[in-house]
Design a protein around this motif. Sequence first.
Motif, mmCIF file in Angstrom:
data_model
loop_
_atom_site.group_PDB
_atom_site.id
_atom_site.type_symbol
_atom_site.label_atom_id
_atom_site.label_comp_id
_atom_site.label_asym_id
_atom_site.label_seq_id
_atom_site.Cartn_x
_atom_site.Cartn_y
_atom_site.Cartn_z
ATOM 1 N N MET A 177 0.825 -1.199 0.000
ATOM 2 C CA MET A 177 0.000 0.000 0.000
ATOM 3 C C MET A 177 0.866 1.259 0.000
ATOM 4 O O MET A 177 0.535 2.257 -0.654
ATOM 5 C CB MET A 177 -0.937 0.007 1.205
ATOM 6 C CG MET A 177 -2.049 1.035 1.124
ATOM 7 S SD MET A 177 -3.290 0.730 -0.170
ATOM 8 C CE MET A 177 -4.280 -0.548 0.605
ATOM 9 N N GLY A 189 -4.224 -0.971 -9.181
ATOM 10 C CA GLY A 189 -5.029 -1.474 -8.089
ATOM 11 C C GLY A 189 -4.131 -1.986 -6.986
ATOM 12 O O GLY A 189 -2.918 -2.160 -7.180
ATOM 13 N N LEU A 243 -5.182 7.313 -4.551
ATOM 14 C CA LEU A 243 -5.722 6.042 -5.039
ATOM 15 C C LEU A 243 -7.181 6.164 -5.460
ATOM 16 O O LEU A 243 -7.796 5.163 -5.839
ATOM 17 C CB LEU A 243 -5.596 4.968 -3.954
ATOM 18 C CG LEU A 243 -4.181 4.629 -3.489
ATOM 19 C CD1 LEU A 243 -4.222 3.552 -2.412
ATOM 20 C CD2 LEU A 243 -3.307 4.184 -4.652
ATOM 21 N N ILE A 248 -9.505 -1.210 -4.862
ATOM 22 C CA ILE A 248 -8.748 -1.435 -3.630
ATOM 23 C C ILE A 248 -9.480 -2.489 -2.807
ATOM 24 O O ILE A 248 -10.706 -2.409 -2.626
ATOM 25 C CB ILE A 248 -8.630 -0.145 -2.802
ATOM 26 C CG1 ILE A 248 -8.002 0.982 -3.617
ATOM 27 C CG2 ILE A 248 -7.832 -0.384 -1.524
ATOM 28 C CD1 ILE A 248 -8.130 2.354 -2.958
ATOM 29 N N ALA A 296 -13.241 1.729 -1.323
ATOM 30 C CA ALA A 296 -12.512 0.463 -1.320
ATOM 31 C C ALA A 296 -13.465 -0.632 -0.887
ATOM 32 O O ALA A 296 -14.520 -0.366 -0.280
ATOM 33 C CB ALA A 296 -11.312 0.530 -0.384
#
Length: 329
Positions: A177, A189, A243, A248, A296
């Motif tokens: 991450m 991703g 992001l 996610i 996410a």
Amino acid sequence: MWQKAVAVMVAACAVIGGSAAAAGSAGAAPRDEAGASRILAVSMTEPNRAQLTVFSKAMDRSIRVSVLLPRNRDVARPTLYLLDGIDGGVYTNYTQSGWTYQTDIARFMADKSVNVVLPIGGTGSYYTDWISDDPVLGLNKWETFLSEELPPLIDSRFRGNGTKVIGGLSMGALGAMSIAVRHPELYSGVAAFSGCLDQGTAELRQATAASVVTRGGNPDNMWGPLHDTDWAEHDPARHVSVLRGKPIYVAVGNGVPDPALGLAGLASPVGGILEGVVLKCTEGFKAQADRAGVKATYDFRAGLHSWGYWNQDLHRAWPTIAKGLRVPA
């Protein structure tokens, strides 16, 4: 409470894991190999599994990497990078990733048109670039290796089409991450299982630092003292806004065994403590992601800090991962 939990974690992890020397290395490269990063050797250990020896210029040594290949290799395909936990490579003497040693990933991915790249090693490194060499854990420049050196080599050798998703478990979840938020242009991703994705408080940073200590490393050599700005720069929760729009997947247990998994759902006593810590981290990450408008898929499930749950997570995460890889789920 946090100090007590961290102290127990350090003691328990030290018992079950021990320390590691020059972790993640397939051996120092000969003097005449000190040039550009490149693949030194490829061995097909199974029909759909290649074992690579890759020279990393950044780390000045050769690194072993497993690549799981699809049965059908006639077309260009995306690549999934999956990172290991804190004992990456230890239990197999650096011959294979924990993913292939502990899960059914080889069988699960065999019919999918995807390359799966599994670095072997990185014990205690958090797959990041350390600011200083460590007397025990050596020279760690894993972020450079994973974001700059390895991807073009994989794409060239194994017909990669340039689309990439990165993921990991435990230590590798934070590593993946962190790399994803620092290189949003590279990965489409990200998936994280049981990782401390929020490093915004002293208590959570101390938990991460303590895990490095259990493997013999000095966390000051990673991102400096806990108050250093490098910790903030590598904090996924702090930078999660980059992001936005990407697939996610985040999974974490509640620290209680899931009877449905039977023996696969058990762990050492520290497994519940560790998962309790990363649950706190995950809640902090989600709160910041929600504030940033980053959507996410979260799986707040039952379970401990162990491989039985991470194998299950991989299966559950696949639709999200497939979306990032732009392949059918």
